[in-house]
Design an enzyme around this catalytic site. Structure first.
Site, PDB file in Angstrom:
ATOM      1  N   GLY A  13       0.822  -1.198   0.000  1.00 63.08           N
ATOM      2  CA  GLY A  13       0.000   0.000   0.000  1.00 63.08           C
ATOM      3  C   GLY A  13       0.864   1.259   0.000  1.00 63.08           C
ATOM      4  CB  SER A  14       0.070   4.663   1.250  1.00 65.30           C
ATOM      5  OG  SER A  14      -1.134   4.792   0.523  1.00 65.30           O
ATOM      6  CB  ILE A  15       4.530   1.675   3.403  1.00 61.46           C
ATOM      7  CG1 ILE A  15       3.940   2.014   4.784  1.00 61.46           C
ATOM      8  CG2 ILE A  15       6.028   1.419   3.530  1.00 61.46           C
ATOM      9  CD1 ILE A  15       4.143   0.934   5.825  1.00 61.46           C
ATOM     10  CG  PHE A  16       5.847   0.549  -3.136  1.00 60.00           C
ATOM     11  CD1 PHE A  16       6.884  -0.338  -2.912  1.00 60.00           C
ATOM     12  CD2 PHE A  16       5.718   1.115  -4.404  1.00 60.00           C
ATOM     13  CE1 PHE A  16       7.769  -0.673  -3.931  1.00 60.00           C
ATOM     14  CE2 PHE A  16       6.595   0.785  -5.423  1.00 60.00           C
ATOM     15  CZ  PHE A  16       7.628  -0.113  -5.180  1.00 60.00           C
ATOM     16  CE  LYS A  17       0.068   6.454  -2.185  1.00 60.63           C
ATOM     17  NZ  LYS A  17      -1.102   7.085  -1.529  1.00 60.63           N
TER      18      LYS A  17
END
Length: 572
Positions: free
Chosen positions: A303-307
């Protein structure tokens, strides 16, 4: 006359044949007595010697400060020597009673004709001493070692456990088996032709050599507090499980790894009450699930941690700057697909800095498409995401990723904000650590050094930093951006007064999407300008509110608040 000649020839042939047989037997005897004497002497000696193993003490596992996490408990092995038993019925009755064993089982072993037969292993020392003091003919009591874990469930999926032969089965116990196992000794006793030990003949002993001590980077106090926090949030959110990873981003040393629910290392084969209704296959499957280390054995959509990864790659490639502005109407159309932002009404006009603070999907779709498939895949590989981390635990799962030729614009768009592929939690923690530590890949690990029984260092493990994945300038920019996420954005619940904290939240949906199950997570680091600790919390299938910034960020915030002073990191 002919007959006499024939008879003489016949007698001569018989005589020569007999002489040949005699000469062969004499030659064979000389060969056995002279040339093969050593072999048959050993065979004869073996017939009159009985051998029993003396188990070596397994090496201890200690934490960074020397706290013992795995040690040994003295137990006994009860055996019988058939030829020496004078009162079989008495031995059967006594052993079945004291050892609380079925009489038929004991009888079968006592009556079995063998050089030595084990009745029971891992018998408590007090019980073994009681049997020894009875001085039963033919009954042997040998001291042995059983693995003992002083803190029961603490770091169970990390430490692992041993089997009945004291050999490592999972976790660090099996990874460092060669250092921990030691070398067994032997007891040699001499017997007569009936197998009865000869009195007055001394036993020969080959003393065992104890295993070495394994010292870890894991810190008992940090692990204990993190585990308590994980159990607390799991109960509050009625989640399926919670994982927490705490590591030094500069060198990859793991201070804690929690995967609740953990299990009791001293009773690793004990399941819940429902186990009684299970088949053997179902029971084994349940045990395998209980023993799994979710942080390394399982993959998930980050999810958004990969941003964090997408932002670092785009900044490094120069396809985005901090001053760039974007417009978020609440969705982004890629080919024929409308991909939504988590904020239904959209964020409107925003800068790149605000986009990462808001965790805005359209912003990251936009810069991901700017980066393009070739460059995206290049950085994905450069950051080490296509391989394993090399963590010193068995069973690390590999990243599940599209083949490059199968990545279209829609796949690229969803990958840019952490969907449509899977990684392990430890891979995500290691990658973020490498992005914010100055830009060099690190290897997450527990093993630090091996000590002998005197405490002298036998071997120190080395883990070199990998290739540079981004420039120091980009790394510094990422630290600044992620600090702003905690100070002004969605990670505010991880903020701690007096400390500069950086981090990123995430909320991802598991497959199938129709199940409406979520994974809430947060990764944070401190101090933001010079990271010395990275903390990651993942909550699997929480009930009620499931946003990472709301339920996962406070967990890391509370952990940091307690362990930063303990680690000597002062408030500013």
């Amino acid at each position: 006359m002919k007959n006499k000649t024939y008879n003489k020839k016949k007698i001569c042939i018989v005589f020569l044949a007999a002489l040949g047989v005699i000469l062969f037997l004499i030659g064979r005897l000389v060969y056995l007595m002279v040339f093969d004497a050593e072999y048959y002497q050993k065979k004869a000696q073996d017939l009159h010697e009985r051998e029993r193993d003396i188990k070596a003490a397994r090496g201890e596992i200690v934490d960074a400060g020397g706290t013992v996490l795995a040690t040994n408990k003295t137990v006994c092995t009860i055996s019988v020597i058939h030829s020496q038993i004078k009162d079989p019925e008495g031995v059967i009755q006594t052993l079945s009673g004291i050892l609380e064993m079925d009489e038929d089982t004991v009888r079968a072993r006592v009556e079995k004709v063998s050089s030595i037969e084990r009745i029971k292993t891992n018998v408590e020392k007090e019980t073994g001493d009681r049997i020894r003091n009875l001085e039963l003919d033919g009954v042997k009591v040998d001291e042995d070692f059983k693995r003992y874990y002083p803190y029961n469930e603490l770091a169970s999926t990390v430490l692992g456990f041993t089997g009945g032969d004291n050999q490592g089965i999972i976790g660090l116990e099996v990874k460092y088996e060669d250092y921990l196992k030691g070398q067994d000794g032997k007891i040699l006793t001499v017997t007569d032709a009936r197998g009865v030990e000869l009195e007055g003949v001394a036993e020969d002993r080959i003393e065992p050599v104890a295993g070495n001590t394994l010292q870890l980077s894991l810190d008992y106090n940090v692990q204990m507090f993190a585990q308590q926090m994980a159990e607390k949030v799991m109960e509050e959110k009625q989640a399926d499980g919670v994982s927490i990873i705490l590591m030094n981003p500069q060198n990859g040393e793991l201070l804690a790894m929690v995967n609740v629910p953990e299990f009791n290392l001293n009773e690793p084969f004990t399941l819940a009450n429902t186990a009684a209704a299970m088949t053997e296959e179902e029971k084994q499957d349940a045990l395998n699930q209980m023993w799994r280390n979710r942080s390394i054995n399982d993959t998930y959509e980050p999810g958004s941690i990969f941003k964090v990864v997408t932002a670092a790659a785009c900044l490094e490639e120069g396809v985005v700057s901090l001053e760039d502005t974007f417009s978020c109407p609440g969705y982004y159309v890629v080919e024929d697909r409308k991909i939504r932002c988590h904020k239904v009404g959209g964020h409107g006009s925003e800068t790149f800095v605000e986009g990462i603070q808001n965790s805005c999907n359209p912003v990251f779709i936009n810069i991901g498409l700017r980066l393009g498939v070739d460059s995206f895949y290049k950085y994905y590989q450069q950051f080490g995401l296509l391989g394993n981390t090399g963590v010193d635990l068995p069973g690390e799962a590999s990243t599940i990723m599209h083949n490059k030729e199968n990545i279209g614009l829609v796949e690229l768009a969803t990958m840019s904000f952490g969907q449509s592929f899977q990684v392990t939690p430890v891979q995500m923690a290691a990658t973020v650590s490498s992005i914010i530590n100055g830009g060099q890949r690190v290897t997450p690990h527990f093993g630090v050094r091996v000590l002998d029984k005197k405490g002298e260092v036998v071997e120190t493990f080395s883990y070199k930093k990998g290739e540079r994945i981004i420039s120091e300038e980009t790394s510094a920019t990422m630290r600044m951006l992620l600090e702003s996420v905690v100070a002004e954005g969605g990670g505010s619940k991880a903020a701690i007064e007096g400390y500069r904290i950086g981090g990123k939240t995430a909320t991802s949906q598991t497959l199938p999407r129709s199940a409406n199950k979520y994974i809430s997570s947060f990764i944070g680091f401190a101090p933001a300008d010079d990271p010395r600790i990275v903390g990651m919390c993942i909550i699997y299938n929480p009930q009620g509110v499931y946003y990472g910034g709301t339920i996962a960020a406070p967990v890391i915030g509370k952990i940091f608040e307690n362990i930063l002073p303990y680690l000597g990191i002062e408030k500013e």
